[in-house]
Design a protein around this motif. Sequence first.
Motif, PDB file in Angstrom:
ATOM      1  N   ALA A   1       7.861   5.342  17.550  1.00  0.00           N
ATOM      2  CA  ALA A   1       9.184   5.263  18.182  1.00  0.00           C
ATOM      3  C   ALA A   1       9.231   4.130  19.204  1.00  0.00           C
ATOM      4  O   ALA A   1      10.250   3.418  19.302  1.00  0.00           O
ATOM      5  N   ALA A   2       8.158   3.931  19.933  1.00  0.00           N
ATOM      6  CA  ALA A   2       8.107   2.835  20.917  1.00  0.00           C
ATOM      7  C   ALA A   2       8.206   1.480  20.213  1.00  0.00           C
ATOM      8  O   ALA A   2       8.887   0.570  20.699  1.00  0.00           O
ATOM      9  N   LYS A   3       7.544   1.354  19.067  1.00  0.00           N
ATOM     10  CA  LYS A   3       7.607   0.092  18.305  1.00  0.00           C
ATOM     11  C   LYS A   3       9.016  -0.144  17.761  1.00  0.00           C
ATOM     12  O   LYS A   3       9.512  -1.272  17.780  1.00  0.00           O
ATOM     13  N   VAL A   4       9.649   0.902  17.290  1.00  0.00           N
ATOM     14  CA  VAL A   4      11.030   0.765  16.789  1.00  0.00           C
ATOM     15  C   VAL A   4      11.952   0.386  17.942  1.00  0.00           C
ATOM     16  O   VAL A   4      12.806  -0.503  17.795  1.00  0.00           O
ATOM     17  N   ASP A   5      11.791   1.031  19.088  1.00  0.00           N
ATOM     18  CA  ASP A   5      12.619   0.696  20.253  1.00  0.00           C
ATOM     19  C   ASP A   5      12.442  -0.766  20.664  1.00  0.00           C
ATOM     20  O   ASP A   5      13.414  -1.453  21.004  1.00  0.00           O
ATOM     21  N   LYS A   6      11.204  -1.246  20.628  1.00  0.00           N
ATOM     22  CA  LYS A   6      10.930  -2.640  20.972  1.00  0.00           C
ATOM     23  C   LYS A   6      11.600  -3.584  19.966  1.00  0.00           C
ATOM     24  O   LYS A   6      12.138  -4.634  20.344  1.00  0.00           O
ATOM     25  N   THR A   7      11.592  -3.196  18.709  1.00  0.00           N
ATOM     26  CA  THR A   7      12.239  -4.009  17.675  1.00  0.00           C
ATOM     27  C   THR A   7      13.755  -4.015  17.865  1.00  0.00           C
ATOM     28  O   THR A   7      14.398  -5.062  17.719  1.00  0.00           O
TER      29      THR A   7
ATOM     30  N   VAL B   1      11.874 -14.162  15.958  1.00  0.00           N
ATOM     31  CA  VAL B   1      10.448 -13.952  15.695  1.00  0.00           C
ATOM     32  C   VAL B   1       9.993 -12.613  16.282  1.00  0.00           C
ATOM     33  O   VAL B   1       9.242 -11.863  15.643  1.00  0.00           O
ATOM     34  N   LYS B   2      10.450 -12.280  17.482  1.00  0.00           N
ATOM     35  CA  LYS B   2      10.108 -10.994  18.093  1.00  0.00           C
ATOM     36  C   LYS B   2      10.599  -9.836  17.229  1.00  0.00           C
ATOM     37  O   LYS B   2       9.910  -8.822  17.089  1.00  0.00           O
ATOM     38  N   THR B   3      11.786  -9.999  16.663  1.00  0.00           N
ATOM     39  CA  THR B   3      12.342  -8.940  15.820  1.00  0.00           C
ATOM     40  C   THR B   3      11.502  -8.749  14.569  1.00  0.00           C
ATOM     41  O   THR B   3      11.161  -7.617  14.198  1.00  0.00           O
ATOM     42  N   VAL B   4      11.159  -9.839  13.918  1.00  0.00           N
ATOM     43  CA  VAL B   4      10.348  -9.757  12.699  1.00  0.00           C
ATOM     44  C   VAL B   4       8.961  -9.191  13.010  1.00  0.00           C
ATOM     45  O   VAL B   4       8.459  -8.318  12.293  1.00  0.00           O
ATOM     46  N   ALA B   5       8.346  -9.656  14.091  1.00  0.00           N
ATOM     47  CA  ALA B   5       7.031  -9.144  14.480  1.00  0.00           C
ATOM     48  C   ALA B   5       7.121  -7.668  14.855  1.00  0.00           C
ATOM     49  O   ALA B   5       6.239  -6.867  14.503  1.00  0.00           O
ATOM     50  N   GLY B   6       8.172  -7.303  15.552  1.00  0.00           N
ATOM     51  CA  GLY B   6       8.370  -5.906  15.933  1.00  0.00           C
ATOM     52  C   GLY B   6       8.554  -5.008  14.722  1.00  0.00           C
ATOM     53  O   GLY B   6       8.035  -3.882  14.679  1.00  0.00           O
ATOM     54  N   LEU B   7       9.264  -5.502  13.744  1.00  0.00           N
ATOM     55  CA  LEU B   7       9.476  -4.733  12.520  1.00  0.00           C
ATOM     56  C   LEU B   7       8.152  -4.506  11.790  1.00  0.00           C
ATOM     57  O   LEU B   7       7.880  -3.409  11.301  1.00  0.00           O
ATOM     58  N   ALA B   8       7.312  -5.534  11.756  1.00  0.00           N
ATOM     59  CA  ALA B   8       5.991  -5.381  11.126  1.00  0.00           C
ATOM     60  C   ALA B   8       5.145  -4.360  11.896  1.00  0.00           C
ATOM     61  O   ALA B   8       4.478  -3.509  11.288  1.00  0.00           O
ATOM     62  N   ALA B   9       5.191  -4.425  13.214  1.00  0.00           N
ATOM     63  CA  ALA B   9       4.423  -3.482  14.035  1.00  0.00           C
ATOM     64  C   ALA B   9       4.953  -2.057  13.876  1.00  0.00           C
ATOM     65  O   ALA B   9       4.170  -1.094  13.793  1.00  0.00           O
ATOM     66  N   ALA B  10       6.265  -1.916  13.818  1.00  0.00           N
ATOM     67  CA  ALA B  10       6.867  -0.591  13.633  1.00  0.00           C
ATOM     68  C   ALA B  10       6.484  -0.020  12.272  1.00  0.00           C
ATOM     69  O   ALA B  10       6.163   1.174  12.158  1.00  0.00           O
ATOM     70  N   SER B  11       6.489  -0.856  11.255  1.00  0.00           N
ATOM     71  CA  SER B  11       6.105  -0.391   9.912  1.00  0.00           C
ATOM     72  C   SER B  11       4.661   0.080   9.891  1.00  0.00           C
ATOM     73  O   SER B  11       4.343   1.109   9.284  1.00  0.00           O
ATOM     74  N   ALA B  12       3.775  -0.656  10.558  1.00  0.00           N
ATOM     75  CA  ALA B  12       2.364  -0.259  10.624  1.00  0.00           C
ATOM     76  C   ALA B  12       2.211   1.063  11.379  1.00  0.00           C
ATOM     77  O   ALA B  12       1.416   1.931  10.974  1.00  0.00           O
ATOM     78  N   ALA B  13       2.970   1.231  12.448  1.00  0.00           N
ATOM     79  CA  ALA B  13       2.895   2.462  13.234  1.00  0.00           C
ATOM     80  C   ALA B  13       3.415   3.656  12.435  1.00  0.00           C
ATOM     81  O   ALA B  13       2.846   4.752  12.507  1.00  0.00           O
ATOM     82  N   VAL B  14       4.472   3.445  11.669  1.00  0.00           N
ATOM     83  CA  VAL B  14       5.005   4.540  10.844  1.00  0.00           C
ATOM     84  C   VAL B  14       4.024   4.872   9.721  1.00  0.00           C
ATOM     85  O   VAL B  14       3.866   6.041   9.344  1.00  0.00           O
ATOM     86  N   LYS B  15       3.328   3.877   9.216  1.00  0.00           N
ATOM     87  CA  LYS B  15       2.304   4.136   8.197  1.00  0.00           C
ATOM     88  C   LYS B  15       1.196   5.021   8.773  1.00  0.00           C
ATOM     89  O   LYS B  15       0.726   5.957   8.111  1.00  0.00           O
ATOM     90  N   LYS B  16       0.792   4.746  10.014  1.00  0.00           N
ATOM     91  CA  LYS B  16      -0.211   5.591  10.677  1.00  0.00           C
ATOM     92  C   LYS B  16       0.322   7.009  10.873  1.00  0.00           C
ATOM     93  O   LYS B  16      -0.411   7.991  10.705  1.00  0.00           O
ATOM     94  N   LEU B  17       1.604   7.114  11.209  1.00  0.00           N
ATOM     95  CA  LEU B  17       2.229   8.427  11.362  1.00  0.00           C
ATOM     96  C   LEU B  17       2.209   9.180  10.039  1.00  0.00           C
ATOM     97  O   LEU B  17       1.920  10.377  10.011  1.00  0.00           O
ATOM     98  N   THR B  18       2.509   8.495   8.964  1.00  0.00           N
ATOM     99  CA  THR B  18       2.508   9.128   7.648  1.00  0.00           C
ATOM    100  C   THR B  18       1.137   9.727   7.339  1.00  0.00           C
ATOM    101  O   THR B  18       1.041  10.849   6.829  1.00  0.00           O
TER     102      THR B  18
END
Length: 153
Positions: free
Chosen positions: A136-142, A42-59
Motif C-alpha cells: 500500500a505504501a508503494k502504491v501511495d508513492k506511485t 520516471v518516478k511514476t514508472v519506477a513506483g509502479l514497478a516497485a508496487a508490482s513487486a510488493a504486491v507479488k510479495k503479498l501474493t
Amino acid sequence: MQFTLVLFALASIVAQFTALAVPEKRQLLKAIGGIGCNVARVKTVAGLAAASAAVKKLTTAAAADATAADAASAATTGLQGAKAGIAKIAGELLSGKVASADARTQTQDGLTAAKTALAGITSTDAAVTDAATAAAAKVDKTIAAGQQVVDRC
C-alpha cells in the motif's frame, strides 16, 4: 523494465526532434514536457514497478489466506491496468501527441483499484499485514508521483 521504456521513449523523441520542422518541434516539446515533468514520469514508472513487486510479495505471503489472496489479485489487476495506461501514454508521446485523457484515466483508475484492494486486507498473519502495508505504501508513492505528472506536465 518500465524505467527503460520511458528512457527509450524519451531518447526516441529526442532523435525524432532533430528532423522536424519548427511547428512540429513546438508540438513535440509540448507533448514531452520539461525536466520536472519527465522526472515525475520516471518516478511514476519506477513506483509502479516497485508496487508490482510488493504486491507479488503479498501474493506469496497471502497464499494461505483466501481473502487476502483475492485482494492481492485485485491489486495486481489494478496495477496491470495502470501499466497499460502508461504504455498507451508512452506510445502517444512517441508519436508526438499529448497524453490522452482516456490513458490518464486508465492509469488513475488502475492505481485507485490497487489502493482500494490493499486497504481492505485484514489478517491475523503478521506476514500478510506487513506485506499489505508495504504494498500500500508503494502504491501511495506511485499515486503521489502520478499527481506530480498531472501537476507538471
